[in-house]
Write a protein that holds these residues in place. Structure first.
Motif, PDB file in Angstrom:
ATOM      1  N   ARG A  62       0.599  -0.931  -0.157  1.00 40.69           N
ATOM      2  CA  ARG A  62      -0.052  -0.460   0.075  1.00 40.69           C
ATOM      3  C   ARG A  62       1.042   1.205   0.325  1.00 40.69           C
ATOM      4  NH1 ARG A  62      -4.829  -0.120   4.309  1.00 40.69           N
ATOM      5  NH2 ARG A  62      -6.058  -2.648   3.015  1.00 40.69           N
ATOM      6  N   ASN A  63       0.241   1.891  -1.046  1.00 38.71           N
ATOM      7  CA  ASN A  63       1.325   3.782  -0.695  1.00 38.71           C
ATOM      8  C   ASN A  63       0.712   4.130  -0.154  1.00 38.71           C
ATOM      9  OD1 ASN A  63       3.818   3.120  -2.414  1.00 38.71           O
ATOM     10  ND2 ASN A  63       2.653   3.403  -4.519  1.00 38.71           N
ATOM     11  N   LEU A  64       1.313   4.497   0.851  1.00 30.83           N
ATOM     12  CA  LEU A  64       0.650   5.435   2.051  1.00 30.83           C
ATOM     13  C   LEU A  64       1.142   7.349   2.340  1.00 30.83           C
ATOM     14  CD1 LEU A  64      -0.687   3.170   5.225  1.00 30.83           C
ATOM     15  CD2 LEU A  64      -1.487   3.784   3.277  1.00 30.83           C
ATOM     16  N   SER A  65       0.336   8.339   1.510  1.00 30.44           N
ATOM     17  CA  SER A  65       1.118   9.513   1.028  1.00 30.44           C
ATOM     18  C   SER A  65       1.079  10.621   2.466  1.00 30.44           C
ATOM     19  CB  SER A  65       1.147  10.010  -0.369  1.00 30.44           C
ATOM     20  OG  SER A  65      -0.111  10.135  -0.557  1.00 30.44           O
ATOM     21  N   VAL A  66       0.857  11.547   2.143  1.00 33.82           N
ATOM     22  CA  VAL A  66       1.055  12.822   3.090  1.00 33.82           C
ATOM     23  C   VAL A  66       1.288  14.483   2.371  1.00 33.82           C
ATOM     24  CG1 VAL A  66       2.524  12.257   4.303  1.00 33.82           C
ATOM     25  CG2 VAL A  66       0.532  14.165   5.432  1.00 33.82           C
ATOM     26  N   VAL A  67       0.726  15.105   2.124  1.00 42.92           N
ATOM     27  CA  VAL A  67       1.188  16.420   1.794  1.00 42.92           C
ATOM     28  C   VAL A  67       1.202  17.491   2.932  1.00 42.92           C
ATOM     29  CG1 VAL A  67       0.755  18.543   0.265  1.00 42.92           C
ATOM     30  CG2 VAL A  67       0.294  16.118  -0.225  1.00 42.92           C
ATOM     31  N   VAL A  68       2.810  18.104   2.867  1.00 44.46           N
ATOM     32  CA  VAL A  68       3.840  18.688   4.154  1.00 44.46           C
ATOM     33  C   VAL A  68       3.656  20.378   3.188  1.00 44.46           C
ATOM     34  CG1 VAL A  68       4.951  19.151   5.673  1.00 44.46           C
ATOM     35  CG2 VAL A  68       3.906  16.790   5.117  1.00 44.46           C
ATOM     36  N   THR A  69       2.828  21.436   3.837  1.00 43.82           N
ATOM     37  CA  THR A  69       3.461  22.430   3.717  1.00 43.82           C
ATOM     38  C   THR A  69       4.669  23.036   4.368  1.00 43.82           C
ATOM     39  OG1 THR A  69       1.308  22.980   2.575  1.00 43.82           O
ATOM     40  CG2 THR A  69       2.209  24.565   2.088  1.00 43.82           C
ATOM     41  N   GLU A  70       5.812  23.785   3.789  1.00 45.64           N
ATOM     42  CA  GLU A  70       6.961  24.160   4.454  1.00 45.64           C
ATOM     43  C   GLU A  70       7.223  25.380   3.478  1.00 45.64           C
ATOM     44  OE1 GLU A  70      10.114  21.375   4.755  1.00 45.64           O
ATOM     45  OE2 GLU A  70       8.995  19.790   5.215  1.00 45.64           O
ATOM     46  N   GLU A  71       7.593  26.064   3.550  1.00 44.85           N
ATOM     47  CA  GLU A  71       8.346  27.281   3.384  1.00 44.85           C
ATOM     48  C   GLU A  71       9.229  27.637   1.793  1.00 44.85           C
ATOM     49  OE1 GLU A  71      10.803  29.054   6.061  1.00 44.85           O
ATOM     50  OE2 GLU A  71       9.635  29.636   8.163  1.00 44.85           O
ATOM     51  N   LYS A  72       9.689  26.210   2.321  1.00 43.90           N
ATOM     52  CA  LYS A  72      10.569  26.340   1.299  1.00 43.90           C
ATOM     53  C   LYS A  72       9.139  25.936  -0.311  1.00 43.90           C
ATOM     54  CE  LYS A  72      15.094  25.313   2.571  1.00 43.90           C
ATOM     55  NZ  LYS A  72      16.208  24.669   2.721  1.00 43.90           N
ATOM     56  N   GLY A  73       8.238  24.945  -0.271  1.00 44.52           N
ATOM     57  CA  GLY A  73       7.150  24.632  -0.978  1.00 44.52           C
ATOM     58  C   GLY A  73       6.253  23.525  -0.571  1.00 44.52           C
ATOM     59  N   ASN A  74       5.422  22.886  -0.815  1.00 41.83           N
ATOM     60  CA  ASN A  74       4.872  21.564  -0.782  1.00 41.83           C
ATOM     61  C   ASN A  74       5.467  19.948  -1.101  1.00 41.83           C
ATOM     62  OD1 ASN A  74       2.828  23.277  -0.083  1.00 41.83           O
ATOM     63  ND2 ASN A  74       1.465  22.733  -1.504  1.00 41.83           N
ATOM     64  N   TYR A  75       5.266  19.965  -0.235  1.00 36.92           N
ATOM     65  CA  TYR A  75       6.546  18.301  -0.469  1.00 36.92           C
ATOM     66  C   TYR A  75       5.829  17.267   0.164  1.00 36.92           C
ATOM     67  CZ  TYR A  75      10.588  20.673  -0.025  1.00 36.92           C
ATOM     68  OH  TYR A  75      11.609  21.697  -0.307  1.00 36.92           O
ATOM     69  N   THR A  76       5.727  16.383  -0.798  1.00 36.02           N
ATOM     70  CA  THR A  76       4.461  14.908  -0.778  1.00 36.02           C
ATOM     71  C   THR A  76       5.677  13.296   0.128  1.00 36.02           C
ATOM     72  OG1 THR A  76       3.388  15.480  -2.262  1.00 36.02           O
ATOM     73  CG2 THR A  76       2.965  13.185  -1.944  1.00 36.02           C
ATOM     74  N   TYR A  77       5.340  12.926   0.928  1.00 32.94           N
ATOM     75  CA  TYR A  77       6.002  12.068   1.763  1.00 32.94           C
ATOM     76  C   TYR A  77       5.043  10.488   1.144  1.00 32.94           C
ATOM     77  CZ  TYR A  77       8.726  14.974   3.946  1.00 32.94           C
ATOM     78  OH  TYR A  77       9.390  16.894   4.286  1.00 32.94           O
ATOM     79  N   VAL A  78       6.016   9.809   0.557  1.00 33.58           N
ATOM     80  CA  VAL A  78       5.118   7.974   0.087  1.00 33.58           C
ATOM     81  C   VAL A  78       5.755   7.174   1.563  1.00 33.58           C
ATOM     82  CG1 VAL A  78       3.913   7.055  -1.490  1.00 33.58           C
ATOM     83  CG2 VAL A  78       4.671   9.041  -1.942  1.00 33.58           C
ATOM     84  N   PHE A  79       4.873   6.719   1.782  1.00 34.98           N
ATOM     85  CA  PHE A  79       5.318   5.540   2.206  1.00 34.98           C
ATOM     86  C   PHE A  79       4.951   3.557   2.686  1.00 34.98           C
ATOM     87  CE2 PHE A  79       3.879   2.648   6.032  1.00 34.98           C
ATOM     88  CZ  PHE A  79       5.193   1.260   6.694  1.00 34.98           C
ATOM     89  N   GLN A  80       5.896   2.896   1.756  1.00 37.08           N
ATOM     90  CA  GLN A  80       5.192   1.592   1.653  1.00 37.08           C
ATOM     91  C   GLN A  80       6.090   0.416   3.030  1.00 37.08           C
ATOM     92  OE1 GLN A  80       4.353  -1.724  -2.266  1.00 37.08           O
ATOM     93  NE2 GLN A  80       4.403   0.785  -2.479  1.00 37.08           N
ATOM     94  N   LEU A  81       4.758  -0.548   2.932  1.00 41.06           N
ATOM     95  CA  LEU A  81       5.485  -1.236   3.947  1.00 41.06           C
ATOM     96  C   LEU A  81       6.037  -2.113   3.058  1.00 41.06           C
ATOM     97  CD1 LEU A  81       5.799  -2.440   6.644  1.00 41.06           C
ATOM     98  CD2 LEU A  81       3.923  -3.683   6.441  1.00 41.06           C
ATOM     99  N   CYS A  82       7.606  -2.773   3.500  1.00 39.44           N
ATOM    100  CA  CYS A  82       8.449  -3.204   2.812  1.00 39.44           C
ATOM    101  C   CYS A  82       7.798  -3.891   0.815  1.00 39.44           C
ATOM    102  CB  CYS A  82       8.369  -5.053   3.225  1.00 39.44           C
ATOM    103  SG  CYS A  82       8.419  -4.911   4.782  1.00 39.44           S
ATOM    104  N   GLY A  83       8.041  -2.219   0.423  1.00 33.32           N
ATOM    105  CA  GLY A  83       7.667  -1.971  -0.883  1.00 33.32           C
ATOM    106  C   GLY A  83       8.621  -1.271  -1.706  1.00 33.32           C
ATOM    107  N   ASP A  84       8.365  -0.516  -2.869  1.00 39.43           N
ATOM    108  CA  ASP A  84       8.769   0.527  -3.187  1.00 39.43           C
ATOM    109  C   ASP A  84       8.081   1.303  -3.126  1.00 39.43           C
ATOM    110  OD1 ASP A  84      10.830  -1.199  -4.636  1.00 39.43           O
ATOM    111  OD2 ASP A  84      10.369  -1.518  -6.313  1.00 39.43           O
TER     112      ASP A  84
END
Length: 281
Positions: A62-84
């Protein structure tokens, strides 16, 4: 014609080709990459850590993602358990800048994993990410994912808590996730004996109610005759009473002698009168 005879073969080959291409794309996206949590490679292989990973099996692929807003811009973090994660080979957590064409930054690899579990939580660590440019003495990035128990969600929303990059070393990215996979198993409060008693009471209730309805509605019995197998249970009651009387109330029917030391035989025999002393000498 030759065209009509060769058309089914061409159609079959086309379907087969599309199936192969679809599987290759799925494998590239991590759907079939690895075998559940077995794709994770532990930094220090141990049975306890492997057991913790197996507990997280429902979260695999499962690809689980979250978007974070910072001063330099928006970043998306993607997490997967034991997968790409995001299709990046060996990446467990990646960071992508919104609108940028730069390649994602690898925060941690699932080929360098640690797993620590508690009663209702699991801490997952991915090491050997890309090196910091200026912070943390240019050490490798790492990701920490705290997975907490939530019985109502198999896989909740991924939350980015903080990026601790101000220290000279041991910097990390912290994420949180709720999942029912880490919840302790619900143990039954009933013992085996209680379950057997409940089943027995249910069977007795079905027997009594069903027998009563049958005797009343089908047979037309009245009064005590409505009780199922009335004659049998009456006989059982009589036999039980006889047995109780024999075991508990049985006693010697002979009456005990009035005086101790004198046998009943001696009392039954009349003493022989001797009148020899009355005769003249």
């Amino acid at each position: 014609s030759k065209f009509s005879s060769s058309y089914p073969h061409r159609a079959f080959r086309s379907v087969l080709l599309w199936a192969i291409l679809t599987q290759l794309l799925l494998c590239r996206n991590g759907v079939f990459a690895g075998d559940g949590t077995k794709a994770c490679k532990l930094r220090h292989e141990s049975a306890s850590q492997r057991k913790v990973l197996e507990q997280l099996e429902p979260l695999a692929h499962r690809n689980l993602s979250v978007v974070v807003t910072e001063e330099k811009g928006n970043y998306t973090y993607v997490f997967q358990l034991c997968g790409d994660a995001g299709g990046v080979p060996n990446a467990g957590v990646i960071q992508k800048k919104t609108g940028s064409q730069d390649k994602p930054t690898i925060i941690g690899l699932y080929t360098s994993t640690e797993a620590i579990g508690g009663s209702d939580w699991v801490m997952l660590r991915y090491y050997d990410g890309e090196k910091y440019d200026e912070h943390c003495s240019h050490e490798d990035r790492r990701a920490i994912i705290m997975i907490s128990c939530n019985k109502n969600k198999e896989a909740g929303d991924l939350e980015a808590i903080l990026e601790d990059s101000e220290r000279p070393k041991d910097c990390f990215y912290l994420f949180e996730l709720d999942s029912s996979a880490v919840c302790p198993p619900v143990q039954s409060q009933l013992s085996a004996g209680s379950i057997i008693l409940i089943i027995g009471f249910c069977l007795v209730a079905v027997y009594l109610i069903g027998g009563f309805l049958y005797q009343r509605l089908i047979v037309g019995a009245k009064g005590m005759e409505q009780f199922p197998n009335y004659a049998f249970w009456v006989e059982v009651g009589n036999l039980s009473a006889d047995g109780c009387d024999f075991v508990c109330r049985s006693k010697n029917r002979e009456e005990a002698p009035a005086y101790r030391g004198v046998s009943a035989d001696a009392l039954d025999e009349e003493p022989e009168e001797r009148d020899d002393h009355l005769l003249p000498m």
